[in-house]
Design an enzyme around this catalytic site. Structure first.
Site, PDB file in Angstrom:
ATOM      1  N   GLY A   1      22.153  10.743 -31.431  1.00 33.22           N
ATOM      2  CA  GLY A   1      21.762  11.432 -30.216  1.00 33.22           C
ATOM      3  C   GLY A   1      22.270  10.751 -28.965  1.00 33.22           C
ATOM      4  CB  ALA A   2      22.971   7.228 -28.109  1.00 33.19           C
TER       5      ALA A   2
ATOM      6  N   GLY B   1       0.811  -1.204   0.000  1.00 35.03           N
ATOM      7  CA  GLY B   1       0.000   0.000   0.000  1.00 35.03           C
ATOM      8  C   GLY B   1       0.848   1.259   0.000  1.00 35.03           C
ATOM      9  N   GLY B   2       0.383   2.258   0.768  1.00 35.43           N
ATOM     10  CA  GLY B   2       1.080   3.531   0.824  1.00 35.43           C
ATOM     11  C   GLY B   2       2.498   3.420   1.326  1.00 35.43           C
TER      12      GLY B   2
END
Length: 505
Positions: free
Chosen positions: A395-396, A160-161
């Site tokens: 771009g890499a 959960g949280g």
């Protein structure tokens, strides 16, 4: 006496229930984490004030969490550790207040914080006050981010949280067979979706270590896990105002790394294990890899070079040819950001053919996720050194800490190729018409590829244009890095005034 009971007598439950679950007790875990005899517990007499549902008749000391501080390799570290034997380690108001106080102490004294999580989540009997307690922890996690190292160690359920605190910290450790993290458990999953799944299949250590990336480290047992937590702490500064701890080494800074010539093939398409390169350049061949089984096409590791801690980011040709994809970009971006926050210099070892192409990557947001790594490097003010081993395309190349985005120094091996794309692809684009019109297209293509490589992709092309500071002998890589890091130790950087940047999320 009451204090004796609270610290380990009648008020602290027996070991048997925890042993039956295959787990150590909270006291045994603390003994493994800290230097012998150094742990000091605070608020051992704290008890909850809740009533209803029989709570007024069950008020054990500690309220299910042990808090305090001790020494790890002689340096102060704060810890809170759930005791699953008390209310299943669940968090109520008093339990949360103990953790809040400890986190505040860690912040104000500038010391690392470790959480040993083994709890059933929010204490249902205390209702919304338990949820508010988690909110206070999350808020402090964020305030401490980049100020003190925060390490989460999952040694039981975390549901959960409660899972958001590990997600907010710097590193998360898990142990196979006993650790689970998930937002909703198997019963809820089955009720909502009809899918039957076990705790481990849903959120076990292997799942988070290899699929989700939520765990940076996975171990087979608690002893090894906590020993490695100690080792990680030995590599980290206490806070963002200190430098990482340096160690004297007998490994010469100018040691030649002749083995690198055999490890890295000159043929651009042949694979090799980048971890062997890191082993050669690091002090005594020692390094500590983060997320070793997730996004394996990039390697992120902490190591020492000439006694000084460095963060190493490297493409891994042994996995997906070392391409950058969504997961690799996020993994590396998070690591770069951490190193920058704690004054750890960055060494980037480049052998990248580009970003992974394909519809799945594009539709899942490779542009947005790849930009996270670009942003992290551009934003980093620590010393930054790039070494191009073989290829760096498109771009890499830019994203892998090129000079154009702020690397302080860039070196390349004589086998390097820096280009928009590989020679074969480039020739097919640039000379498409010429190849198509040739009497012998295949021979013409081979000739034009060779000419393109000789003209634009020779090892000294980037150096001639100031994009690489020097072309170095691979065997000299360690020596060059050591000298460069020593020079850059005095680096200072001016940044524009702003509240914060807008990181591509």
């Amino acid at each position: 006496m009451i204090k004796d009971q609270a610290r380990g007598g009648e008020a602290r439950p027996a070991k048997d229930p925890q042993r039956a679950r295959g787990k150590l007790t909270v006291d045994e875990r603390l003994d493994l984490l800290f230097d012998p005899g150094t742990f000091t517990e605070i608020e051992p007499l704290r008890r909850h004030r809740a009533s209803g549902f029989g709570m007024e008749n069950r008020r054990p000391y500690t309220d299910g969490v042990i808090t305090g501080w001790g020494k790890v390799h002689g340096r102060t570290v704060f810890v809170y550790a759930h005791d699953f034997r008390i209310f299943g380690g669940s968090l109520g108001e008093a339990h949360a207040q103990k953790i809040h106080k400890l986190m505040d102490l860690a912040m104000t004294t500038g010391a690392p914080l470790v959480s040993l999580s083994d709890g059933a989540g929010a204490r249902i009997q205390e209702g919304v006050t338990a949820l508010a307690g988690y909110g206070g922890i999350f808020q402090r996690n964020v305030q401490a981010s980049g100020v003190i190292p925060q390490i989460s160690v999952i040694l039981g359920p975390c549901a959960g949280g409660a899972t958001y605190s590990p997600a907010l910290t710097d590193f998360t450790f898990m142990v196979s067979g006993i650790s689970q993290m998930y937002i909703t458990g198997p019963n809820v999953v089955e009720a909502v979706t009809g899918e039957k799944i076990s705790h481990d299949e849903l959120g076990g250590a292997q799942v988070h270590g290899t699929v989700s990336g939520a765990a940076g480290f996975v171990y087979d047992n608690e002893t090894d896990c906590l020993e490695e937590v100690r080792y990680l702490l030995s590599l980290l500064p206490a806070n963002n105002r200190e430098s990482p701890p340096a160690l004297a080494t007998a490994d010469p800074a100018d040691r030649r790394c002749e083995a690198l010539l055999d490890i890295v093939p000159s043929e651009l398409t042949r694979s090799y294990d980048m971890r062997e390169v890191i082993h050669e350049v690091a002090d005594d061949g020692d390094f500590f890899e983060v997320h070793s089984t997730w996004a394996t096409n990039v390697v992120c590791a902490l190591a020492r070079i000439d006694g000084q801690v460095v963060g190493i980011v490297a493409n891994q040709p042994a996995s997906l040819a070392g391409v950058l994809d969504i997961n690799a970009s996020e993994k590396a971006a998070r690591f770069v950001q951490f190193c920058d926050g704690f004054s750890i210099p960055l060494v980037t070892l480049v052998d990248v053919p580009g970003f992974l192409p394909g519809r799945d990557q594009e539709h899942a947001g490779i542009i947005r996720h790849g930009a996270k790594l670009l942003y992290a490097y551009c934003n980093a003010t620590v010393p930054r050194i790039q070494v191009i081993l073989r290829k760096a395309y498109g771009g890499a190349y830019i994203v892998m800490d090129s000079r154009s985005i702020g690397a302080d120094l860039s070196f390349a091996w004589p086998t390097n190729e820096i280009a928009v794309m590989g020679a074969e692809g480039a020739a097919n684009v640039v000379f498409r018409k010429e190849i198509a019109a040739a009497d012998d297209p295949d021979t013409t293509r081979v000739r034009l590829i060779r000419e393109y490589r000789q003209e634009l992709m020779h090892p000294y092309y980037a150096a001639e244009r100031g994009l690489v500071d020097d072309v170095i002998d691979p065997a000299e890589t360690r020596a060059v890095l050591a000298r460069s890091l020593a020079m850059l130790r005095a680096k200072t950087a001016k940044v524009p005034y702003r509240k914060h940047g807008n990181l591509p999320m």
